[in-house]
Design a protein around this motif. Structure first.
Motif, PDB file in Angstrom:
ATOM      1  N   GLY A   1       4.026   7.279   3.041  1.00  0.00           N
ATOM      2  CA  GLY A   1       3.511   7.554   1.702  1.00  0.00           C
ATOM      3  C   GLY A   1       2.057   7.971   1.668  1.00  0.00           C
TER       4      GLY A   1
ATOM      5  N   GLN B   1      -3.247   9.263  -1.544  1.00  0.00           N
ATOM      6  CA  GLN B   1      -1.940   9.580  -2.134  1.00  0.00           C
ATOM      7  C   GLN B   1      -2.168  10.399  -3.395  1.00  0.00           C
TER       8      GLN B   1
ATOM      9  N   LYS C   1       2.851   4.225  -3.304  1.00  0.00           N
ATOM     10  CA  LYS C   1       3.881   3.867  -2.338  1.00  0.00           C
ATOM     11  C   LYS C   1       3.230   3.105  -1.171  1.00  0.00           C
ATOM     12  N   ASN C   2       3.929   2.080  -0.687  1.00  0.00           N
ATOM     13  CA  ASN C   2       3.481   1.348   0.496  1.00  0.00           C
ATOM     14  C   ASN C   2       2.025   0.895   0.367  1.00  0.00           C
TER      15      ASN C   2
END
Length: 251
Positions: free
Chosen positions: A93, A133, A83-84
């Motif tokens: 994220g 992440q 994400k991102n």
């Protein structure tokens, strides 16, 4: 009304020549016979065959049309699971685990990136900055059967660059984790060190995990770095356009 006079084989051939989204959202709604064609395992199996999507083995996941449809959309155009990845939403994220010096910030890129659509990056400071992440592969649609039996490649990419006038250090660690979030495989190369007064090039780190064995359920992506001059501010390594994709075969 003419659809009632077409043999199913002709209906299937027409639909196979259309984009998959159109087959699902348009053709499937024409009538019950067309819906039955699109909802058949043979249709999605043939769709995969024609577009070069060949599973490494036939699993129980591919027993019905839903399994073949899921397989098609997962691997036709593998998506970035991070994400991102390019700082477009600041730090959404990401979990910041080291925020040394003056900490992380986001900013516009200072030198053109090979991908012209990338305009922002994450900047580090004079002590170690790391962010990460955790990707839950089952939540992203990759079932245990697909991961354990098909063993699709896991393709990693990350872009990083120094400032011209300041030395810097880049670090990355990728972990394939089991259901208990214990490491099955780990990639942690040596730190990349840039000297002061460099040409501030963008560099890409790539790696492909193959034949990683059974039990992988999560991927933990951690990266960052620092500057090596210990200057106050944000003179450390820049990172952007990170990517984790699950592919049938890495090109």
């Amino acid at each position: 009304m003419y659809s009632f006079f077409l043999p199913d084989s002709v209906t299937e051939e027409i639909t196979l020549n259309l984009p998959a989204e159109q087959a699902l959202c348009v053709c499937r709604l024409v009538c019950r016979r067309w819906k039955a064609v699109v909802d058949s395992a043979s249709f999605w199996r043939e769709k995969c065959r024609r577009e070069g999507l060949k599973p490494r083995c036939i699993t129980t996941e591919l027993g019905d049309w839903r399994g073949w449809k899921t397989f098609y959309f997962l691997f036709k155009e593998p998506r970035n699971l991070l994400k991102n990845p390019s700082a477009g939403e600041n730090f959404s994220g990401w979990e910041i685990i080291r925020n040394g010096g003056d900490g992380w910030i986001t900013d516009r890129i200072f030198a053109p990136h090979p991908d012209k659509t990338v305009t922002k990056c994450f900047l580090t400071s004079y002590r170690l900055c790391l962010k990460r992440q955790l990707i839950d592969l089952e939540k992203e649609g990759y079932s245990p059967a697909i991961l354990d039996e098909m063993q699709p490649d896991i393709v990693i990419s990350d872009w990083y660059a120094p400032r011209r006038d300041c030395g810097s250090q880049y670090d990355i660690c990728i972990e394939l984790l089991n259901q208990f979030q214990e490491a099955v495989q780990t990639l942690q190369p040596e730190s990349v060190i840039f000297p002061q007064w460099n040409d501030q090039p963008w560099k890409e780190m790539t790696h492909v995990f193959k034949d990683y064995g059974r039990g992988v359920r999560f991927i933990r992506f951690t990266h960052g770095g620092r500057d090596t001059q210990f200057w106050a501010g944000y003179y450390g390594i820049r990172v952007t356009s990170s990517s984790v994709k699950v592919c049938l075969t890495a090109e």
